[in-house]
Enzyme design. Structure first.
Site, mmCIF file in Angstrom:
data_model
loop_
_atom_site.group_PDB
_atom_site.id
_atom_site.type_symbol
_atom_site.label_atom_id
_atom_site.label_comp_id
_atom_site.label_asym_id
_atom_site.label_seq_id
_atom_site.Cartn_x
_atom_site.Cartn_y
_atom_site.Cartn_z
ATOM 1 N N LYS A 190 -12.931 -5.215 10.070
ATOM 2 C CA LYS A 190 -13.200 -3.620 10.753
ATOM 3 C C LYS A 190 -12.516 -2.687 9.223
ATOM 4 O O LYS A 190 -11.338 -2.671 8.504
ATOM 5 C CB LYS A 190 -11.070 -3.601 11.406
ATOM 6 C CG LYS A 190 -11.691 -2.506 12.345
ATOM 7 C CD LYS A 190 -12.522 -1.171 12.091
ATOM 8 C CE LYS A 190 -11.259 -0.474 11.269
ATOM 9 N NZ LYS A 190 -11.155 0.844 10.528
ATOM 10 N N GLU A 265 -0.874 -4.737 2.604
ATOM 11 C CA GLU A 265 -0.362 -4.705 1.202
ATOM 12 C C GLU A 265 -0.712 -2.883 1.828
ATOM 13 O O GLU A 265 -2.248 -2.194 1.879
ATOM 14 C CB GLU A 265 -2.232 -4.763 0.954
ATOM 15 C CG GLU A 265 -2.509 -6.393 0.271
ATOM 16 C CD GLU A 265 -0.880 -7.623 -0.793
ATOM 17 O OE1 GLU A 265 -0.535 -6.743 -1.854
ATOM 18 O OE2 GLU A 265 -1.001 -8.256 -0.146
ATOM 19 N N CYS A 299 -4.974 1.684 -5.736
ATOM 20 C CA CYS A 299 -2.801 1.123 -5.504
ATOM 21 C C CYS A 299 -2.088 0.552 -7.039
ATOM 22 O O CYS A 299 -0.818 1.067 -6.679
ATOM 23 C CB CYS A 299 -2.765 -0.092 -4.378
ATOM 24 S SG CYS A 299 -3.844 -1.492 -4.955
ATOM 25 N N GLU A 397 2.593 8.764 -2.900
ATOM 26 C CA GLU A 397 1.576 8.881 -3.693
ATOM 27 C C GLU A 397 0.245 9.768 -3.495
ATOM 28 O O GLU A 397 0.232 10.022 -2.322
ATOM 29 C CB GLU A 397 0.998 7.429 -2.126
ATOM 30 C CG GLU A 397 -0.474 6.930 -2.969
ATOM 31 C CD GLU A 397 -0.469 5.878 -2.717
ATOM 32 O OE1 GLU A 397 -0.549 5.472 -1.331
ATOM 33 O OE2 GLU A 397 -0.575 4.606 -2.957
HETATM 34 P P1 NAD Z 1 -5.644 3.847 6.417
HETATM 35 O O1 NAD Z 1 -3.692 3.216 6.411
HETATM 36 O O2 NAD Z 1 -5.350 4.811 5.995
HETATM 37 O O3 NAD Z 1 -6.576 3.071 6.810
HETATM 38 C C1 NAD Z 1 -6.730 1.461 5.972
HETATM 39 C C2 NAD Z 1 -7.087 0.754 7.128
HETATM 40 O O4 NAD Z 1 -6.689 0.767 8.531
HETATM 41 C C3 NAD Z 1 -8.906 1.167 7.876
HETATM 42 O O5 NAD Z 1 -9.404 0.538 8.123
HETATM 43 C C4 NAD Z 1 -8.020 1.651 8.826
HETATM 44 O O6 NAD Z 1 -8.994 1.899 9.828
HETATM 45 C C5 NAD Z 1 -7.265 1.027 9.851
HETATM 46 N N1 NAD Z 1 -6.992 1.990 10.490
HETATM 47 C C6 NAD Z 1 -6.029 2.810 10.131
HETATM 48 N N2 NAD Z 1 -4.968 3.183 11.528
HETATM 49 C C7 NAD Z 1 -4.979 1.638 12.336
HETATM 50 C C8 NAD Z 1 -3.880 1.463 13.725
HETATM 51 N N3 NAD Z 1 -3.729 2.739 14.199
HETATM 52 N N4 NAD Z 1 -4.151 0.004 13.962
HETATM 53 C C9 NAD Z 1 -5.223 -0.335 13.035
HETATM 54 N N5 NAD Z 1 -6.035 -0.266 12.505
HETATM 55 C C10 NAD Z 1 -5.785 0.657 11.680
HETATM 56 O O7 NAD Z 1 -5.790 3.997 4.322
HETATM 57 P P2 NAD Z 1 -6.569 4.041 2.755
HETATM 58 O O8 NAD Z 1 -6.691 5.642 3.675
HETATM 59 O O9 NAD Z 1 -7.897 4.051 3.440
HETATM 60 O O10 NAD Z 1 -6.474 3.469 2.080
HETATM 61 C C11 NAD Z 1 -5.819 3.914 0.957
HETATM 62 C C12 NAD Z 1 -4.354 3.443 0.789
HETATM 63 O O11 NAD Z 1 -4.140 1.796 0.763
HETATM 64 C C13 NAD Z 1 -3.333 3.173 0.132
HETATM 65 O O12 NAD Z 1 -2.195 3.623 0.528
HETATM 66 C C14 NAD Z 1 -3.823 2.750 -1.578
HETATM 67 O O13 NAD Z 1 -2.304 2.367 -2.152
HETATM 68 C C15 NAD Z 1 -3.017 2.063 0.122
HETATM 69 N N6 NAD Z 1 -4.299 0.313 -1.219
HETATM 70 C C16 NAD Z 1 -3.217 -0.727 -1.213
HETATM 71 C C17 NAD Z 1 -3.323 -1.737 -1.842
HETATM 72 C C18 NAD Z 1 -2.110 -3.252 -2.422
HETATM 73 O O14 NAD Z 1 -3.098 -4.278 -2.110
HETATM 74 N N7 NAD Z 1 -1.650 -2.943 -1.951
HETATM 75 C C19 NAD Z 1 -4.788 -2.303 -2.563
HETATM 76 C C20 NAD Z 1 -5.525 -1.123 -2.243
HETATM 77 C C21 NAD Z 1 -5.628 0.061 -1.148
#
Ligand code: NAD
Length: 503
Positions: A190, A265, A299, A397
């Site tokens: 997804k 992550e 991140c 963040e």
């Molecule tokens: P997000 O949490 O908004 O979305 C990530 C994914 O989760 C998307 O595909 C979204 O559709 C899905 N999602 C959202 N709500 C959901 C639910 N209730 N159930 C299942 N899936 C759901 O994150 P984002 O804005 O896309 O990404 C940015 C974030 O990701 C930042 O906080 C960043 O630090 C983090 N990040 C972490 C790492 C790491 O390795 N630690 C790497 C890259 C990004």
């Protein structure tokens, strides 16, 4: 504007594309409801294309296809060598499509093309790495005197659900897809709704490589509908998630009823600490790259920089110079260093944090956005000077090209401040004092610390965070173990004692 690379590739810069579909059981299909959502271009804020919007019923179909492919398809019985040939073929096809993947990624996310090219190359390496690991990793053997030989075998889990963010979509998807497939699972991906394009390119490549139908599926859609259905599906054995901390906590709760294995992550607010004996020029290069590469949507970015009071003024003067000179522009231009943020909502969030910083008392220093790109979601490289660690801009963040600059006087004080945050993903220590380097690296609460280095990553190392930055690790054998269950088999080789109840 047409960039040189784009002309070379015969692709038009920022063109509209055909609408894209879901990929289920080896076919590109519309969503069951027929609904779609618009995919905006961060550089022009026009629509690139429309994306099929998968919901629960599409997720049901994808999981059923993946389940059948695991249980009865040729994937499960395929010889390891044959499976790894396919995994290596995916890597080769990714390399062959490097130009197109980089183009689509930059179009979709606004990331500069010089960076998306490297990300695509890295994605191919992920597949090669896990093909090698799956061929060489083996179980353990535990001889028990002359009575038993016990040994472990690694079994795939079955259908795994992969949920990914938009900040480096193709590369982060392959971090999960490569180990999941190499270990013999089937996958439902997804992708983030803000960056759907390259997931379909991956589906095309996997199909072309010759993987059996149903082994790899992509369901686009929103987190609360498509993502939620994947997390709650009883036939999905594990969820590997990368994204925001708040989303991670929801996913853990929602996966509890079906007892899923989860890997998280999550977000970060990583410190970069510069002592007064550091190589300041290299520390400067690393600090600037660490916060302004990937448009600051990274991140592990060093969104908090701690400068020792003796070098603070000199370092800040150089930072200001760099910020003014960073090349802001069209993500398709190979010389661009900073592109537009992924979408308007995120742009507004990042801008609002800069205002919060100003209100909290920071001096704001920024680069200048060229007039000709003003239609895009550009936030200039930004320094928040005179920040203190208790400010919101140092605690939350922001996920954009914004760095809080904080002064410190001694080692104890800076360790305390570095740790006084809910996150614990990464950290960077700059000093030429060997003992101090190791002391501080050990004391800073983070999953990953770099000493005198930017965040260069070897594919073998564990990647992940502590505290609110995550649970579990990706990379190396850590991901291999996540996507498998070690099964122990006990073999009696002698006549050991068996109690004779009721004899
Ligand atoms: P997000 O949490 O908004 O979305 C990530 C994914 O989760 C998307 O595909 C979204 O559709 C899905 N999602 C959202 N709500 C959901 C639910 N209730 N159930 C299942 N899936 C759901 O994150 P984002 O804005 O896309 O990404 C940015 C974030 O990701 C930042 O906080 C960043 O630090 C983090 N990040 C972490 C790492 C790491 O390795 N630690 C790497 C890259 C990004």
């Amino acid at each position: 504007m047409q960039s040189q690379t784009v002309e070379t590739n015969n692709l038009k810069s920022h063109k509209e594309l055909e609408d894209i579909k879901l990929f289920i059981n080896g076919e590109f299909v519309d969503a069951e409801t027929g609904s779609t959502f618009a995919n905006p271009n961060p550089f022009t804020n026009t629509v690139i294309n429309n994306i099929a919007e998968g919901r629960k019923e599409d997720m049901e179909k994808a999981v059923a296809a993946a389940d059948a492919a695991f249980e009865t398809g040729p994937w499960g019985s395929m010889k390891l060598k044959e499976r790894m040939k396919l995994i290596n073929r995916i890597a080769d096809l990714i390399d062959e499509s490097n130009d197109e993947i980089a183009y689509l990624e930059s179009l979709d996310t606004g990331l500069p093309i010089s960076q998306t090219r490297n990300m695509a190359a890295r994605a191919a390496e992920n597949f090669r790495f896990y093909a090698k690991l799956a061929e060489t990793k083996h179980g353990e053997m535990f001889p028990m005197d002359d009575e038993f030989i016990n040994y472990t075998v690694y079994k795939p889990l079955g259908v795994v659900g992969l949920i990914t963010p938009w900040n480096a979509p193709f590369m982060l998807e392959t971090w999960k897809v490569a180990p999941a497939l190499a270990t013999g699972n089937t996958v439902v991906l997804k992708p983030a709704e803000l960056s759907p394009l390259t997931a379909n390119k991956l589906a095309e490549i996997i199909d072309k490589a010759g993987l059996p139908k149903g082994v790899f599926n992509v369901v686009h859609g929103f987190g609360e509908t498509a993502g939620d259905a994947l997390v709650k599906h009883p036939d999905v054995k594990a969820i590997s998630f990368t994204g925001e901390t708040t989303t991670g906590t929801i996913i853990i709760k929602n996966s509890a009823d079906t007892l899923k294995k989860t890997s998280m992550e999550l977000g970060g607010k990583s410190p970069l600490i510069v002592f007064d004996d550091a190589d300041l020029d290299r520390a400067l290069d690393a600090a600037v790259w660490g916060i302004f590469s990937f448009n600051g949507e990274r991140c592990t970015s060093n969104s908090r920089v701690f400068l020792h009071k003796n070098i603070k003024d000199e370092f800040i003067a150089k930072l200001k110079e760099r910020v003014k000179n960073i090349k802001i522009g069209d993500p398709m231009d190979p010389s661009t260093q900073l592109g537009p943020l992924v979408e308007k909502g995120h742009y507004n969030k990042v801008k609002s944090y800069i205002e919060i910083g100003r209100e909290e008392g920071c001096e704001v220093v920024q680069g200048t956005i060229p007039e000709e790109v003003k239609a895009g979601n550009f936030v200039p490289p930004t320094l928040l000077l005179n920040a203190t660690n208790d400010m919101r801009v140092a605690q939350e963040e922001i996920f954009g090209p914004v760095m809080a600059v904080i002064e410190f006087e001694d080692e104890e004080e800076v360790i305390k401040a570095a740790n006084d945050v809910k996150y614990g993903l990464a950290g960077f220590v700059w000093t030429n004092n060997l003992k101090r380097a190791h002391r501080v690296a050990n004391a800073v609460e983070a999953g990953m610390i770099w000493i005198n280095a930017q965040n260069v990553r070897d594919l073998r190392i564990p990647f992940g965070g502590v505290k609110d930055s995550g649970i579990g690790r990706e990379g190396g054998h850590y991901a291999f173990e996540f996507y498998t269950e070690p099964k122990i088999i006990h073999v009696a080789i002698g006549d050991h004692h068996i109690p004779q109840f009721g004899k």
